[in-house]
Enzyme design. Structure first.
Site, PDB file in Angstrom:
ATOM      1  N   HIS A   1       0.837  -1.200   0.000  1.00 26.41           N
ATOM      2  CA  HIS A   1       0.000   0.000   0.000  1.00 26.41           C
ATOM      3  C   HIS A   1       0.872   1.251   0.000  1.00 26.41           C
ATOM      4  O   HIS A   1       1.372   1.652   1.036  1.00 26.41           O
ATOM      5  CB  HIS A   1      -0.866   0.030   1.257  1.00 26.41           C
ATOM      6  CG  HIS A   1      -1.744  -1.154   1.398  1.00 26.41           C
ATOM      7  ND1 HIS A   1      -3.079  -1.149   1.053  1.00 26.41           N
ATOM      8  CD2 HIS A   1      -1.485  -2.407   1.847  1.00 26.41           C
ATOM      9  CE1 HIS A   1      -3.605  -2.345   1.287  1.00 26.41           C
ATOM     10  NE2 HIS A   1      -2.662  -3.124   1.770  1.00 26.41           N
TER      11      HIS A   1
ATOM     12  N   PRO B   1      -5.788  -6.236  11.072  1.00 20.53           N
ATOM     13  CA  PRO B   1      -7.255  -6.234  11.120  1.00 20.53           C
ATOM     14  C   PRO B   1      -7.710  -4.870  11.658  1.00 20.53           C
ATOM     15  O   PRO B   1      -7.395  -4.513  12.796  1.00 20.53           O
ATOM     16  CB  PRO B   1      -7.586  -7.379  12.091  1.00 20.53           C
ATOM     17  CG  PRO B   1      -6.342  -8.226  12.129  1.00 20.53           C
ATOM     18  CD  PRO B   1      -5.207  -7.256  11.951  1.00 20.53           C
ATOM     19  N   LEU B   2      -8.384  -4.113  10.844  1.00 18.27           N
ATOM     20  CA  LEU B   2      -8.692  -2.729  11.200  1.00 18.27           C
ATOM     21  C   LEU B   2      -9.509  -2.654  12.487  1.00 18.27           C
ATOM     22  O   LEU B   2     -10.371  -3.485  12.743  1.00 18.27           O
ATOM     23  CB  LEU B   2      -9.409  -2.039  10.040  1.00 18.27           C
ATOM     24  CG  LEU B   2      -8.489  -1.851   8.820  1.00 18.27           C
ATOM     25  CD1 LEU B   2      -9.292  -1.567   7.551  1.00 18.27           C
ATOM     26  CD2 LEU B   2      -7.501  -0.718   9.073  1.00 18.27           C
TER      27      LEU B   2
ATOM     28  N   GLY C   1     -11.139   2.878   7.864  1.00 20.78           N
ATOM     29  CA  GLY C   1     -11.508   1.498   8.214  1.00 20.78           C
ATOM     30  C   GLY C   1     -11.497   1.291   9.719  1.00 20.78           C
ATOM     31  O   GLY C   1     -12.407   0.648  10.278  1.00 20.78           O
TER      32      GLY C   1
ATOM     33  N   HIS D   1      -4.332   2.502  -3.172  1.00 22.65           N
ATOM     34  CA  HIS D   1      -4.473   1.847  -1.874  1.00 22.65           C
ATOM     35  C   HIS D   1      -3.730   0.520  -1.775  1.00 22.65           C
ATOM     36  O   HIS D   1      -2.879   0.354  -0.925  1.00 22.65           O
ATOM     37  CB  HIS D   1      -5.951   1.660  -1.537  1.00 22.65           C
ATOM     38  CG  HIS D   1      -6.151   0.767  -0.369  1.00 22.65           C
ATOM     39  ND1 HIS D   1      -6.118   1.213   0.926  1.00 22.65           N
ATOM     40  CD2 HIS D   1      -6.303  -0.570  -0.299  1.00 22.65           C
ATOM     41  CE1 HIS D   1      -6.262   0.204   1.740  1.00 22.65           C
ATOM     42  NE2 HIS D   1      -6.377  -0.890   1.030  1.00 22.65           N
TER      43      HIS D   1
ATOM     44  N   ARG E   1     -15.635 -21.990  38.391  1.00 26.36           N
ATOM     45  CA  ARG E   1     -15.545 -20.512  38.381  1.00 26.36           C
ATOM     46  C   ARG E   1     -15.337 -19.993  39.807  1.00 26.36           C
ATOM     47  O   ARG E   1     -14.649 -18.994  40.016  1.00 26.36           O
ATOM     48  CB  ARG E   1     -16.797 -19.885  37.758  1.00 26.36           C
ATOM     49  CG  ARG E   1     -18.051 -20.158  38.523  1.00 26.36           C
ATOM     50  CD  ARG E   1     -19.267 -19.420  37.973  1.00 26.36           C
ATOM     51  NE  ARG E   1     -20.481 -20.006  38.505  1.00 26.36           N
ATOM     52  CZ  ARG E   1     -21.602 -19.333  38.740  1.00 26.36           C
ATOM     53  NH1 ARG E   1     -21.672 -18.055  38.454  1.00 26.36           N
ATOM     54  NH2 ARG E   1     -22.666 -19.936  39.210  1.00 26.36           N
TER      55      ARG E   1
ATOM     56  N   SER F   1     -21.001 -13.256  37.941  1.00 27.97           N
ATOM     57  CA  SER F   1     -21.060 -14.621  37.397  1.00 27.97           C
ATOM     58  C   SER F   1     -19.677 -15.200  37.112  1.00 27.97           C
ATOM     59  O   SER F   1     -19.441 -16.382  37.325  1.00 27.97           O
ATOM     60  CB  SER F   1     -21.865 -14.629  36.090  1.00 27.97           C
ATOM     61  OG  SER F   1     -23.153 -14.156  36.329  1.00 27.97           O
TER      62      SER F   1
ATOM     63  N   GLU G   1     -16.776  -6.845  25.083  1.00 28.08           N
ATOM     64  CA  GLU G   1     -15.817  -7.952  25.158  1.00 28.08           C
ATOM     65  C   GLU G   1     -14.630  -7.752  24.224  1.00 28.08           C
ATOM     66  O   GLU G   1     -13.516  -8.186  24.516  1.00 28.08           O
ATOM     67  CB  GLU G   1     -16.497  -9.286  24.797  1.00 28.08           C
ATOM     68  CG  GLU G   1     -17.609  -9.722  25.739  1.00 28.08           C
ATOM     69  CD  GLU G   1     -18.941  -9.024  25.470  1.00 28.08           C
ATOM     70  OE1 GLU G   1     -19.045  -8.261  24.474  1.00 28.08           O
ATOM     71  OE2 GLU G   1     -19.881  -9.233  26.259  1.00 28.08           O
TER      72      GLU G   1
ATOM     73  N   HIS H   1     -19.080 -20.529  32.398  1.00 26.36           N
ATOM     74  CA  HIS H   1     -20.321 -20.983  31.759  1.00 26.36           C
ATOM     75  C   HIS H   1     -19.958 -21.721  30.474  1.00 26.36           C
ATOM     76  O   HIS H   1     -20.286 -21.307  29.373  1.00 26.36           O
ATOM     77  CB  HIS H   1     -21.263 -19.806  31.513  1.00 26.36           C
ATOM     78  CG  HIS H   1     -21.693 -19.153  32.801  1.00 26.36           C
ATOM     79  ND1 HIS H   1     -20.801 -18.599  33.689  1.00 26.36           N
ATOM     80  CD2 HIS H   1     -22.914 -19.014  33.375  1.00 26.36           C
ATOM     81  CE1 HIS H   1     -21.451 -18.124  34.745  1.00 26.36           C
ATOM     82  NE2 HIS H   1     -22.736 -18.376  34.575  1.00 26.36           N
TER      83      HIS H   1
ATOM     84  N   ASP I   1     -30.268 -20.650  30.399  1.00 22.36           N
ATOM     85  CA  ASP I   1     -30.082 -19.543  29.447  1.00 22.36           C
ATOM     86  C   ASP I   1     -30.210 -20.003  27.988  1.00 22.36           C
ATOM     87  O   ASP I   1     -30.454 -19.195  27.089  1.00 22.36           O
ATOM     88  CB  ASP I   1     -28.729 -18.845  29.669  1.00 22.36           C
ATOM     89  CG  ASP I   1     -28.833 -17.735  30.713  1.00 22.36           C
ATOM     90  OD1 ASP I   1     -29.964 -17.288  30.988  1.00 22.36           O
ATOM     91  OD2 ASP I   1     -27.792 -17.344  31.251  1.00 22.36           O
TER      92      ASP I   1
ATOM     93  N   HIS J   1     -26.563 -19.016  24.752  1.00 22.94           N
ATOM     94  CA  HIS J   1     -25.518 -18.864  25.763  1.00 22.94           C
ATOM     95  C   HIS J   1     -24.664 -20.117  25.935  1.00 22.94           C
ATOM     96  O   HIS J   1     -23.719 -20.116  26.720  1.00 22.94           O
ATOM     97  CB  HIS J   1     -26.148 -18.486  27.106  1.00 22.94           C
ATOM     98  CG  HIS J   1     -26.556 -17.052  27.198  1.00 22.94           C
ATOM     99  ND1 HIS J   1     -27.300 -16.446  26.214  1.00 22.94           N
ATOM    100  CD2 HIS J   1     -26.309 -16.097  28.132  1.00 22.94           C
ATOM    101  CE1 HIS J   1     -27.501 -15.182  26.554  1.00 22.94           C
ATOM    102  NE2 HIS J   1     -26.902 -14.949  27.709  1.00 22.94           N
TER     103      HIS J   1
ATOM    104  N   ARG K   1     -20.213 -23.169  35.339  1.00 21.77           N
ATOM    105  CA  ARG K   1     -21.164 -22.460  36.196  1.00 21.77           C
ATOM    106  C   ARG K   1     -21.635 -23.407  37.292  1.00 21.77           C
ATOM    107  O   ARG K   1     -21.796 -23.015  38.439  1.00 21.77           O
ATOM    108  CB  ARG K   1     -22.361 -22.025  35.356  1.00 21.77           C
ATOM    109  CG  ARG K   1     -23.518 -21.560  36.210  1.00 21.77           C
ATOM    110  CD  ARG K   1     -24.760 -21.244  35.377  1.00 21.77           C
ATOM    111  NE  ARG K   1     -25.766 -20.653  36.236  1.00 21.77           N
ATOM    112  CZ  ARG K   1     -26.947 -21.206  36.501  1.00 21.77           C
ATOM    113  NH1 ARG K   1     -27.293 -22.360  35.970  1.00 21.77           N
ATOM    114  NH2 ARG K   1     -27.807 -20.615  37.298  1.00 21.77           N
TER     115      ARG K   1
END
Ligand SMILES: Cc1ncc(C[n+]2csc(CCOP(=O)(O)OP(=O)(O)O)c2C)c(N)n1
Length: 653
Positions: A11, A100-101, A141, A247, A341, A368, A395, A445, A453, A457, A504
């Site tokens: 580029h 990875p943008l 991006g 580009h 957990r 949790s 996340e 979990h 759930d 989940h 869990r």
């Protein structure tokens, strides 16, 4: 232009457009020492638009890092130090792998968090031993990606005043002008996130204006800053500027000549770096002085605050003090059943005082995931000394910023959420694997065992998917004591991420007087119950919550004179790393009657059970119901294991 042309790939346009801004930053503002790229108090620079890697390689070369013109000529070639996108630990001066943008800007947030935390802990009014900025360059991006929302939202909320991003507003992406896909009010967006926004307009070549913007950004220490700069991709190229043609491919020999002509540069010269340019750009003296100055202050600090100085070194080196794990409980088989957990919660709080550099947090699921460090509070604006990160329901930035914190150095971090939500963070986790960062993921979990759930989940293919990710060490412990060893293994591992996959539901505590010791976790798989004869009639291999079922089934099989071996296999990767001699003792090649039991996708299990083996798994999306019912409906039962075992033995007879 020359390097991209020689590689016939890459580029050129963005490095050309951003060259003036990069020049201003690296020549006037960024504090760094090319002779010691790892100097702890350096400013961090992240090229979030990693496809513009040639910009950074050029800067590294010109400023005096160990990156020669020959290296530049090897752009994108086998084993070169100048790969297509910047790669951490491959090229001196590259702080983070980007491509990875959206990832880089999230990593930069983590670096700024680390700086703020360490500064809050160690700095004294007159001696600021941790005091640097984090700069990121991002493109359209980067800002289109949802990741940028999470990053900007966290940084604005936390008031990370030493984070400075420059947005390369060049109106061009791969498919053409951004008008076909993008009309955000970027300034409005970032003001809404509580950032300082400096809109420079069309001043891409105005060195003084750009420099003033960086100065203003540095002065604002209560908010992160976004500098918006309208640039022109491939500036100077008569036929390609402002087009997407600049580009992702070389400009072409003729166009390069025309561009050099525009710049009044010798048209036929290639890779020309005039001596005066080289000496002007060389930052080795300034860098050495900056580091020496820091060392001077560090020395004062050492004299005035010897205890803090010692502690700072402990944060940076992270050597485990002897007895660091002494307070981790040992669980007895007579203790009440315990979810793994909850064991994780015990361990975190048993080790945190020994490892003060440990910090971490959850994506709004702490009650949790059970990951709070009880002796500390939440890391918040004006309380950066605290060790619990409240990432909110974000996340992706949780995991990417955790990588940034790790890359910064001085801290060890864990990141927690429900296992299924790794889907929202996978790109960041993958990059942590590529970079071999020792982030600890606490993923709870872990299966249909979470119950009510339901489908959305219940992780199914997640175990298989992370086992397929090179560099990841996944550990799914079977009971409280295995979980405690899993945490030990995670802390002791410095080479790549570890993912702890935890339940869990409560699990009985395996009687270690009757069955083998939980240290076996270190080896990835171990014989929990040995057969009575010289070789087993059948081998049951299980992980996590299903080990209990395997042990119960083994007892019944023994009653029916079917001699059974039970293997607990918490980590495929740790097992693969054992010598062949150990692996063939645990899984004797001649014993082909093997059943694997795991509440997840069967994908991949044939590596361990072979062609004749059977897998009792879950190859669908589960359902909403109490978990015991789900286990019954889906055949994760002692009876099903018995029937399968007997079927295999009868068939053979
Ligand atoms: C997550 C992600 N999706 C897609 C790509 C492929 N890709 C590389 S650059 C680019 C677009 C580039 O546009 P922009 O961000 O404006 O950078 P510029 O062309 O201005 O350098 C795309 C889609 C990528 N690198 N990362």
């Amino acid at each position: 232009m020359d390097a991209v042309q020689k590689a016939n790939s890459g580029h050129p346009g963005t490095p050309m457009a951003l060259a003036p801004a990069a020049f201003v930053l690296w020549n006037r503002h960024l504090i760094y020492n090319p002779s010691n790229p790892k100097w702890f108090n350096r400013d961090r620079f992240v090229l979030s638009c990693g496809h513009a890697s040639m910009l950074q390689y050029a800067l590294l070369h010109l400023t005096g890092y160990d990156l020669s013109l020959e290296d530049i000529k090897q752009f994108r070639q086998w084993e070169s130090k100048t790969p297509g996108h910047p790669e951490y630990s491959l090229t001196p001066g590259i702080e983070v792998t980007t491509g990875p943008l959206g990832q880089g800007i999230m990593n930069a947030v983590g670096m700024a968090i680390a700086e703020a935390h360490l500064a809050a802990i160690f700095n004294k009014e007159e001696e600021k031993v941790i005091d640097h900025y984090t700069y990121a360059f991002c493109s359209d991006g980067d800002l289109m990606e949802g990741a940028s929302h999470e990053a900007a939202s966290v940084a604005g909320h936390l008031g990370l005043g030493k984070l400075i991003c420059l947005y390369d507003d060049n109106h061009i992406t791969i498919e053409g002008n951004t008008s076909i896909s993008y009309s955000d009010n970027v300034a409005g967006r970032f003001e809404g996130y509580n950032w300082q926004v400096i809109n420079l307009g069309d001043k891409a070549n105005d060195i003084e204006a750009i420099s003033d913007a960086f100065s203003k950004a540095k002065e604002e220490t209560t908010k992160p800053t976004l500098i918006i700069l309208r640039t022109h991709i491939a500036y100077g190229s008569p036929n390609k500027h402002d087009t997407s043609a600049a580009h992702g491919s070389p400009l072409g020999e003729d166009e390069i000549k025309l561009t050099k002509k525009f710049y009044q540069w010798p048209e036929d010269e290639k890779f020309l770096v005039p001596d005066d340019v080289k000496s002007f750009m060389d930052n080795r003296n300034e860098g050495r002085d900056a580091e020496m100055n820091w060392n001077y202050h560090l020395n004062n600090y050492k004299e005035k605050y010897p205890e803090e100085f010692k502690l700072l070194n402990q944060y940076i080196n992270q050597e485990l003090p002897s007895g660091w794990d002494n307070k981790i409980p040992e669980y007895k088989s007579t203790d009440a059943p315990k979810a793994t957990r909850s064991v994780s919660a015990d361990v975190i709080n048993a080790i945190e005082s020994q490892l003060p550099w440990l910090m971490g947090g959850s994506g709004d699921l702490e009650p949790s995931t059970e990951t709070i460090i009880k002796s500390s509070k939440y890391f918040e604006k004006n309380s950066y000394q605290n060790r619990n990160m409240a990432w909110g329901i974000r996340e992706h930035v949780m995991c990417a910023a955790s990588s940034g914190i790790t890359l910064h150095g001085g801290l060890r971090i864990f990141a927690a959420t429900f296992f299924v939500f790794t889907d929202y963070a996978r790109p960041a986790i993958r990059l942590a694997c590529i970079m071999k960062l020792p982030v600890i993921y606490v993923m709870t979990h872990d299966s249909i065992g979470l119950g009510e759930d339901g489908t959305t989940h219940q992780p199914i293919e997640h175990l298989a998917s992370f086992r397929a990710m090179p560099g990841m060490t996944l550990i799914r412990p079977a009971d409280a004591n295995e979980a405690a060893y899993a945490w030990r293994a995670a802390i002791e591992n410095k080479n790549g991420p570890v993912m702890l996959v935890l339940t869990r539901q409560k699990l009985s505590i395996i009687d270690r007087n009757k069955y083998a010791a939980a240290e076996g976790v270190y080896k990835g798989a171990y014989i929990l119950l040995n057969e009575k004869k010289s070789s087993p009639d059948i081998i049951l291999i299980a992980t996590g919550s299903e080990v209990e079922l395997a042990l119960q089934a083994a007892e019944k099989l023994e009653e029916q004179n079917i001699d059974t071996r039970v293997i607990s296999m918490p980590s495929w990767e740790l097992f693969r790393s054992q010598p062949e001699a150990y692996r063939s003792v645990v899984l004797p090649p001649a014993s082909k009657k093997r059943i694997a039991i795991e509440a997840g996708s069967s994908f991949g299990w044939h590596e361990w059970i072979g062609d004749e083996g059977k897998m009792i798994g879950v190859d669908h999306f589960g359902s909403s119901a109490p978990y015991k019912e789900l286990y019954n409906h889906y055949g994760l039962t002692v009876d099903h294991i018995l029937a399968t075992a007997k079927g295999m033995i009868l068939k053979n007879k």
